[in-house]
Write an enzyme that holds these catalytic residues in place. Structure first.
Site, short mmCIF file in Angstrom:
data_model
loop_
_atom_site.label_atom_id
_atom_site.label_comp_id
_atom_site.label_asym_id
_atom_site.label_seq_id
_atom_site.Cartn_x
_atom_site.Cartn_y
_atom_site.Cartn_z
N ARG A 103 -2.98 2.53 3.52
CA ARG A 103 -3.25 1.63 2.32
C ARG A 103 -4.06 0.24 2.85
O ARG A 103 -4.92 0.09 2.17
CB ARG A 103 -1.88 1.16 1.60
CG ARG A 103 -1.20 2.48 1.23
CD ARG A 103 0.17 1.77 0.55
NE ARG A 103 -0.11 1.12 -0.50
CZ ARG A 103 1.08 0.28 -0.98
NH1 ARG A 103 2.21 0.32 -0.39
NH2 ARG A 103 0.61 -0.59 -1.90
N TYR A 152 1.23 2.18 5.65
CA TYR A 152 0.69 0.86 5.17
C TYR A 152 -0.80 0.74 5.92
O TYR A 152 -1.57 0.31 5.51
CB TYR A 152 1.37 -0.29 5.80
CG TYR A 152 2.79 -0.46 4.66
CD1 TYR A 152 4.00 0.26 4.82
CD2 TYR A 152 2.43 -0.80 3.38
CE1 TYR A 152 5.09 0.18 4.10
CE2 TYR A 152 3.68 -1.06 2.21
CZ TYR A 152 4.74 -0.60 3.00
OH TYR A 152 5.79 -0.36 1.82
N ASP A 160 -2.67 -5.80 -2.61
CA ASP A 160 -4.03 -5.86 -2.04
C ASP A 160 -4.65 -7.15 -2.12
O ASP A 160 -3.87 -7.96 -2.67
CB ASP A 160 -4.97 -4.73 -2.96
CG ASP A 160 -4.83 -5.13 -4.42
OD1 ASP A 160 -4.64 -4.22 -5.30
OD2 ASP A 160 -5.42 -6.49 -4.88
N ASN A 215 0.94 -6.72 -6.66
CA ASN A 215 -0.15 -6.04 -5.83
C ASN A 215 -0.21 -6.61 -4.48
O ASN A 215 -0.05 -8.02 -4.19
CB ASN A 215 -1.46 -5.80 -6.31
CG ASN A 215 -1.28 -5.27 -7.74
OD1 ASN A 215 -0.42 -4.49 -7.99
ND2 ASN A 215 -2.43 -5.33 -8.68
N SER A 271 3.84 -1.24 -15.03
CA SER A 271 4.78 -0.63 -16.21
C SER A 271 5.95 -1.43 -16.54
O SER A 271 6.88 -0.91 -17.06
CB SER A 271 5.16 0.72 -15.30
OG SER A 271 5.85 0.11 -13.98
N GLY A 325 -1.59 -4.17 -16.37
CA GLY A 325 -1.42 -2.93 -15.44
C GLY A 325 0.02 -2.81 -14.74
O GLY A 325 -0.16 -2.90 -13.53
N HIS A 346 5.15 -9.47 -3.73
CA HIS A 346 5.77 -8.30 -2.78
C HIS A 346 5.15 -8.18 -1.74
O HIS A 346 4.98 -7.19 -0.88
CB HIS A 346 5.76 -6.86 -3.76
CG HIS A 346 6.28 -6.53 -5.10
ND1 HIS A 346 6.03 -5.76 -5.97
CD2 HIS A 346 7.36 -7.40 -5.35
CE1 HIS A 346 6.81 -6.06 -7.07
NE2 HIS A 346 7.83 -6.98 -6.70
#
Ligand code: APR
Length: 228
Positions: free
Chosen positions: A58, A55, A91, A89, A174, A172, A106
């Site tokens: 990221r 993490y 971010d 996401n 899946s 974006g 999340h």
């Protein structure tokens, strides 16, 4: 006259053009790392340093990337619509682009929390969480991320929000990971649904939706110009 509500469910694909890897595309994060080694509570118990490093890397990247045209187009939409983003996401690109209602199902890379009391959440100063960084109760701080096998506390609120949409947009993702992928089931019948993704959708069980087969940047622009 109140503005129409657009609810937007986003996944890693909306940040791909900012240079952040998705998870399941070729070259994705889960090709590089085994989920079981870096994104589960067991991994945290077994090998904290590896999880922290995963993490940290990221989080560090967040300081090197910018929001892309899709993030900005969604923020721009707030001029004419009541826009609510539900993102998988972690971010902060939606916020940095100017979106004012962002729900992180999340978790968030820039936040850390106590490993003994999940209500003790802190914004991390800088990109590096280190062994020995402790919460006010003296326990090791952990990434404020929902790991596989952990509850997604925001799902009821996200489901409720999805049921209020006048327009639902999916960008974006899946739609592989539940319960997030199940949010589409709460969209009221008859609500226009748009899916923006360069790849054909997999198992998407929405009766009717408009598929915009584009990357997020061009697809969101097309949505705004041709459909809204
Ligand atoms: N623009 C739009 N979509 C894109 C782009 C792009 N430039 N590039 C790839 N995509 C699409 C892929 O076709 C795929 O449908 O983005 C989606 C990425 O899917 P995943 O990698 O599975 O990411 P996501 O759906 O967000 O994963 C959900 O899984 O690993 C967990 O917690 C993690 O939040 C994540 C969750």
């Amino acid at each position: 006259m109140s503005k129409k509500r657009i609810v937007v469910l986003t996944g890693a694909g909306v940040s791909a053009e900012s240079g952040i890897k998705t998870f399941r595309d070729s070259g994705g994060l889960w090709e590089e790392y085994d989920i079981m080694d870096v994104a589960t509570p067991e991994a945290w118990e077994r090998n904290r340093d590896l999880v922290m490093e995963f993490y940290n890397q990221r989080r560090k990247q967040l300081y090197e990337v910018e929001p892309n045209a899709a993030h900005y187009a969604l923020a721009e939409l707030e001029k004419d619509y009541d826009v609510r983003i539900i993102t998988q996401n972690v971010d902060d690109l939606h916020e940095r682009a100017g979106s004012t209602h962002v729900m992180h199902l999340h978790g968030e890379l820039k936040k850390v929390r106590s490993s003994v009391d999940e209500n003790l959440v802190y914004t991390l100063d800088g990109w590096e969480l280190k062994p020995g960084d402790k919460c006010e109760k003296g326990s090791q701080l952990r990434p404020h991320i929902v790991w596989f096998g952990e509850p997604v506390h925001m799902i009821p609120a996200a489901a409720e929000l999805s049921a209020t949409a006048d327009i639902y947009v999916i960008i974006g993702t899946s739609l592989n990971v539940y319960p997030a992928a199940g949010l589409v089931d709460y969209v009221r019948p008859g609500t226009p649904v748009y899916l923006i993704d360069p790849a054909e959708p997999g198992a998407i069980h929405i009766p009717k939706f408009t598929f915009i087969q584009e990357k997020a940047g061009t697809g969101t622009k097309k949505l705004v110009e041709e459909y809204l």
